[in-house]
Design a protein around this motif. Structure first.
Motif, PDB file in Angstrom:
ATOM      1  N   PRO A 284      41.405  46.612  46.440  1.00 22.89           N
ATOM      2  CA  PRO A 284      40.854  47.495  47.472  1.00 22.89           C
ATOM      3  C   PRO A 284      39.331  47.359  47.544  1.00 22.89           C
ATOM      4  CG  PRO A 284      41.354  48.759  45.499  1.00 22.89           C
ATOM      5  CD  PRO A 284      41.819  47.349  45.228  1.00 22.89           C
ATOM      6  N   PHE A 285      38.808  47.177  48.755  1.00 30.68           N
ATOM      7  CA  PHE A 285      37.363  47.096  48.966  1.00 30.68           C
ATOM      8  C   PHE A 285      36.952  48.280  49.836  1.00 30.68           C
ATOM      9  CE2 PHE A 285      38.787  42.747  48.237  1.00 30.68           C
ATOM     10  CZ  PHE A 285      37.884  42.303  47.293  1.00 30.68           C
ATOM     11  N   CYS A 286      36.293  49.229  49.237  1.00 25.27           N
ATOM     12  CA  CYS A 286      35.963  50.454  49.966  1.00 25.27           C
ATOM     13  C   CYS A 286      34.516  50.893  49.739  1.00 25.27           C
ATOM     14  CB  CYS A 286      36.916  51.584  49.578  1.00 25.27           C
ATOM     15  SG  CYS A 286      37.072  51.820  47.792  1.00 25.27           S
ATOM     16  N   GLY A 287      33.731  50.043  49.112  1.00 25.84           N
ATOM     17  CA  GLY A 287      32.351  50.416  48.813  1.00 25.84           C
ATOM     18  C   GLY A 287      31.373  49.464  49.448  1.00 25.84           C
ATOM     19  N   PRO A 288      30.344  49.031  48.713  1.00 26.58           N
ATOM     20  CA  PRO A 288      29.349  48.077  49.248  1.00 26.58           C
ATOM     21  C   PRO A 288      30.018  46.767  49.650  1.00 26.58           C
ATOM     22  CG  PRO A 288      28.597  49.063  47.198  1.00 26.58           C
ATOM     23  CD  PRO A 288      30.029  49.449  47.340  1.00 26.58           C
ATOM     24  N   ASN A 289      29.498  46.128  50.680  1.00 27.50           N
ATOM     25  CA  ASN A 289      30.080  44.867  51.148  1.00 27.50           C
ATOM     26  C   ASN A 289      29.092  43.709  51.111  1.00 27.50           C
ATOM     27  OD1 ASN A 289      28.448  45.811  53.192  1.00 27.50           O
ATOM     28  ND2 ASN A 289      29.794  45.106  54.848  1.00 27.50           N
ATOM     29  N   GLU A 290      28.033  43.831  50.318  1.00 26.33           N
ATOM     30  CA  GLU A 290      27.050  42.754  50.186  1.00 26.33           C
ATOM     31  C   GLU A 290      27.436  41.819  49.048  1.00 26.33           C
ATOM     32  OE1 GLU A 290      23.099  44.225  49.770  1.00 26.33           O
ATOM     33  OE2 GLU A 290      22.880  44.590  51.919  1.00 26.33           O
ATOM     34  N   ILE A 291      27.702  40.560  49.372  1.00 32.69           N
ATOM     35  CA  ILE A 291      28.019  39.537  48.377  1.00 32.69           C
ATOM     36  C   ILE A 291      26.715  38.889  47.935  1.00 32.69           C
ATOM     37  CG2 ILE A 291      29.231  37.373  47.912  1.00 32.69           C
ATOM     38  CD1 ILE A 291      31.233  38.105  50.058  1.00 32.69           C
ATOM     39  N   ASN A 292      26.353  39.051  46.685  1.00 31.58           N
ATOM     40  CA  ASN A 292      25.111  38.480  46.186  1.00 31.58           C
ATOM     41  C   ASN A 292      25.314  36.994  45.874  1.00 31.58           C
ATOM     42  OD1 ASN A 292      22.478  38.290  45.333  1.00 31.58           O
ATOM     43  ND2 ASN A 292      22.885  39.076  43.289  1.00 31.58           N
ATOM     44  N   HIS A 293      25.577  36.237  46.943  1.00 26.95           N
ATOM     45  CA  HIS A 293      25.845  34.816  46.796  1.00 26.95           C
ATOM     46  C   HIS A 293      25.702  34.168  48.168  1.00 26.95           C
ATOM     47  CE1 HIS A 293      26.799  31.493  44.404  1.00 26.95           C
ATOM     48  NE2 HIS A 293      27.994  31.820  43.944  1.00 26.95           N
ATOM     49  N   PHE A 294      25.858  32.813  48.233  1.00 33.14           N
ATOM     50  CA  PHE A 294      25.755  32.134  49.518  1.00 33.14           C
ATOM     51  C   PHE A 294      27.113  31.673  50.035  1.00 33.14           C
ATOM     52  CE2 PHE A 294      24.909  29.104  46.110  1.00 33.14           C
ATOM     53  CZ  PHE A 294      25.710  28.022  46.427  1.00 33.14           C
ATOM     54  N   TYR A 295      28.198  31.986  49.313  1.00 31.74           N
ATOM     55  CA  TYR A 295      29.558  31.748  49.791  1.00 31.74           C
ATOM     56  C   TYR A 295      30.502  32.701  49.059  1.00 31.74           C
ATOM     57  CZ  TYR A 295      30.495  29.078  45.503  1.00 31.74           C
ATOM     58  OH  TYR A 295      30.649  28.696  44.191  1.00 31.74           O
ATOM     59  N   CYS A 296      31.751  32.727  49.481  1.00 31.95           N
ATOM     60  CA  CYS A 296      32.724  33.659  48.905  1.00 31.95           C
ATOM     61  C   CYS A 296      33.282  33.113  47.588  1.00 31.95           C
ATOM     62  CB  CYS A 296      33.843  33.929  49.899  1.00 31.95           C
ATOM     63  SG  CYS A 296      33.348  34.941  51.290  1.00 31.95           S
ATOM     64  N   ASP A 297      32.501  33.239  46.549  1.00 35.00           N
ATOM     65  CA  ASP A 297      32.935  32.843  45.217  1.00 35.00           C
ATOM     66  C   ASP A 297      33.706  34.004  44.581  1.00 35.00           C
ATOM     67  OD1 ASP A 297      33.293  31.219  43.082  1.00 35.00           O
ATOM     68  OD2 ASP A 297      31.207  31.232  42.414  1.00 35.00           O
ATOM     69  N   ILE A 298      34.498  33.705  43.573  1.00 36.41           N
ATOM     70  CA  ILE A 298      35.386  34.710  42.990  1.00 36.41           C
ATOM     71  C   ILE A 298      34.633  35.871  42.338  1.00 36.41           C
ATOM     72  CG2 ILE A 298      37.219  35.097  41.281  1.00 36.41           C
ATOM     73  CD1 ILE A 298      37.918  32.056  41.744  1.00 36.41           C
ATOM     74  N   PRO A 299      33.717  35.641  41.385  1.00 35.21           N
ATOM     75  CA  PRO A 299      33.078  36.766  40.695  1.00 35.21           C
ATOM     76  C   PRO A 299      32.342  37.746  41.607  1.00 35.21           C
ATOM     77  CG  PRO A 299      32.714  34.736  39.488  1.00 35.21           C
ATOM     78  CD  PRO A 299      33.304  34.350  40.795  1.00 35.21           C
ATOM     79  N   PRO A 300      31.506  37.278  42.568  1.00 40.47           N
ATOM     80  CA  PRO A 300      30.788  38.263  43.394  1.00 40.47           C
ATOM     81  C   PRO A 300      31.690  39.054  44.327  1.00 40.47           C
ATOM     82  CG  PRO A 300      30.359  36.058  44.190  1.00 40.47           C
ATOM     83  CD  PRO A 300      31.066  35.902  42.896  1.00 40.47           C
ATOM     84  N   VAL A 301      32.803  38.451  44.770  1.00 38.08           N
ATOM     85  CA  VAL A 301      33.735  39.182  45.626  1.00 38.08           C
ATOM     86  C   VAL A 301      34.490  40.227  44.810  1.00 38.08           C
ATOM     87  CG1 VAL A 301      35.790  39.016  47.080  1.00 38.08           C
ATOM     88  CG2 VAL A 301      33.980  37.299  47.278  1.00 38.08           C
ATOM     89  N   VAL A 302      34.978  39.832  43.639  1.00 38.90           N
ATOM     90  CA  VAL A 302      35.697  40.770  42.768  1.00 38.90           C
ATOM     91  C   VAL A 302      34.788  41.930  42.370  1.00 38.90           C
ATOM     92  CG1 VAL A 302      36.793  41.032  40.490  1.00 38.90           C
ATOM     93  CG2 VAL A 302      37.315  39.041  41.904  1.00 38.90           C
ATOM     94  N   ALA A 303      33.509  41.658  42.200  1.00 40.86           N
ATOM     95  CA  ALA A 303      32.552  42.704  41.801  1.00 40.86           C
ATOM     96  C   ALA A 303      32.434  43.816  42.833  1.00 40.86           C
ATOM     97  CB  ALA A 303      31.182  42.083  41.545  1.00 40.86           C
ATOM     98  N   LEU A 304      32.853  43.558  44.079  1.00 38.65           N
ATOM     99  CA  LEU A 304      32.761  44.561  45.136  1.00 38.65           C
ATOM    100  C   LEU A 304      33.980  45.483  45.189  1.00 38.65           C
ATOM    101  CD1 LEU A 304      31.365  42.396  48.090  1.00 38.65           C
ATOM    102  CD2 LEU A 304      30.094  43.839  46.496  1.00 38.65           C
ATOM    103  N   ALA A 305      35.018  45.163  44.438  1.00 43.25           N
ATOM    104  CA  ALA A 305      36.242  45.968  44.475  1.00 43.25           C
ATOM    105  C   ALA A 305      35.996  47.363  43.899  1.00 43.25           C
ATOM    106  CB  ALA A 305      37.351  45.275  43.697  1.00 43.25           C
ATOM    107  N   CYS A 306      36.614  48.362  44.514  1.00 47.25           N
ATOM    108  CA  CYS A 306      36.441  49.741  44.042  1.00 47.25           C
ATOM    109  C   CYS A 306      37.620  50.151  43.164  1.00 47.25           C
ATOM    110  CB  CYS A 306      36.288  50.699  45.223  1.00 47.25           C
ATOM    111  SG  CYS A 306      37.578  50.537  46.472  1.00 47.25           S
ATOM    112  N   THR A 307      37.916  49.327  42.181  1.00 45.22           N
ATOM    113  CA  THR A 307      38.968  49.605  41.210  1.00 45.22           C
ATOM    114  C   THR A 307      38.690  48.788  39.967  1.00 45.22           C
ATOM    115  OG1 THR A 307      41.382  49.667  40.862  1.00 45.22           O
ATOM    116  CG2 THR A 307      40.487  47.737  41.973  1.00 45.22           C
ATOM    117  N   ASP A 308      39.455  49.024  38.931  1.00 42.51           N
ATOM    118  CA  ASP A 308      39.300  48.249  37.698  1.00 42.51           C
ATOM    119  C   ASP A 308      39.724  46.806  37.946  1.00 42.51           C
ATOM    120  OD1 ASP A 308      38.881  47.940  34.792  1.00 42.51           O
ATOM    121  OD2 ASP A 308      41.042  47.602  34.768  1.00 42.51           O
ATOM    122  N   THR A 309      38.896  45.852  37.561  1.00 38.88           N
ATOM    123  CA  THR A 309      39.161  44.428  37.836  1.00 38.88           C
ATOM    124  C   THR A 309      39.455  43.629  36.571  1.00 38.88           C
ATOM    125  OG1 THR A 309      36.787  43.929  37.744  1.00 38.88           O
ATOM    126  CG2 THR A 309      37.717  44.474  39.901  1.00 38.88           C
TER     127      THR A 309
END
Length: 311
Positions: free
Chosen positions: A166-191
């Motif tokens: 679930p993604f329900c919080g900030p939507n800024e990816i601190n990267h220049f493409y959709c890499d796994i760690p920065p996208v997972v870091a945006l999830a609003c649940t335990d990862t």
């Protein structure tokens, strides 16, 4: 972001720099690198197809590797270039998922294609009398198909477990493409589950392939020292060392990025580490693996000679 309305969700990429002049400089630099990489890989594919003396297992692998590299850098670089000049650095939810899937697919395939290329060199040097039997056309095709099949399995699992979050919080990816760690870091649940899945996949895929590659080159070096002349040793060491440098850049930077908790991710340094295996390695590969090779140089001279039409 609303989990129930993912068709309208967007992620925002955080730029390398907020200074316009720096973004123009980066755009020009990455555009040059991208164009040189594309031209070098395309040129190698053309040279392979037009040169009968290069129709050997080694160059068959290199031609396929060049095709893979063209797809690999084109998955990320064009969008990165667009974002460097745009004030609207966004990507849709499903666009992000597609980019991650393609990137993981091609990166995973490259891991095992590099291993297959190391295995080819191992048989050429350690088993020269049986080389043509072991590395038959059928065997080469099977190795390449196997690399792609392994590559297809990994992104299916990784992309699904990532974008099921679930993604329900900030939507800024601190990267220049959709890499796994920065996208997972945006999830609003335990990862934690996602981190475990990523760790296992990288451990089996990246570390496993890297170890197999190192074993192949270690056996190659031992065989060279035991049976070859000093001139042959120097040449083989030079070739093997250059190959290992590329392999280490690709695998090493990948391990640094993925074999750690997501909580440690998010610095600008991570972007520059990613550049090594997404931009720099594809630029270096054609020059280290092929264009320095004497057989390729001879093939290029013959091809140019035929084009010019000199008697």
């Amino acid at each position: 972001m609303d989990k129930g309305n993912r068709t309208t969700m967007e992620f925002i990429f955080v730029s390398f720099s907020n200074v316009p002049e720096m973004q123009y400089f980066l755009f020009t630099s990455f555009l040059c690198i991208y164009c040189i990489s594309l031209a070098a890989h395309m040129f190698l594919i053309v040279v392979y197809n037009l040169s009968a003396n290069l129709h050997t297992p080694m160059y068959f692998f290199l031609a396929n590797f060049s095709f893979l590299e063209i797809c690999y850098i084109s998955t990320i670089t064009p969008n990165m270039l667009k974002n460097l000049l745009s004030s609207h650095k966004t990507i849709t939810f499903y666009g992000c998922a597609v980019q991650m899937y393609c990137f993981v697919l091609l990166g995973s395939t490259e891991c095992y294609l590099l291993t297959a290329m190391a295995y080819d060199r191992y048989n050429a040097i350690c088993h020269p009398l049986l080389y043509n039997v072991i590395m038959s056309r059928n065997a080469c095709v099977k190795l390449i198909v196997s690399s792609w099949l392994i590559g297809l399995m990994v992104p299916t699992i990784q992309t699904y477990v990532t974008f099921s979050l679930p993604f329900c919080g900030p939507n800024e990816i601190n990267h220049f493409y959709c890499d796994i760690p920065p996208v997972v870091a945006l999830a609003c649940t335990d990862t934690q589950f996602n981190e475990i899945v990523t760790f296992i996949i990288v451990l089996l895929l990246v570390v496993g392939a890297f170890l197999l590659t190192i074993v192949s080159y270690t056996r190659i070096v031992c065989t060279i020292i035991k049976h070859h002349s000093s001139a042959g040793i120097k040449k083989a060491f030079s070739t093997s060392l250059s190959h290992l440098i590329v392999v280490t850049i690709f695998f090493g930077s990948g391990c640094v990025m993925y074999l750690r908790p997501n909580s440690t991710y998010g610095t600008n340094m991570d972007k520059f580490i990613s550049l090594f295996y997404t931009v720099i390695a594809p630029l270096l590969n054609p020059f280290i693996y092929s264009l320095r090779n004497s057989d390729v140089k001879v093939a290029i001279r013959k091809m140019m000679h035929n084009i010019i039409g000199q008697p």
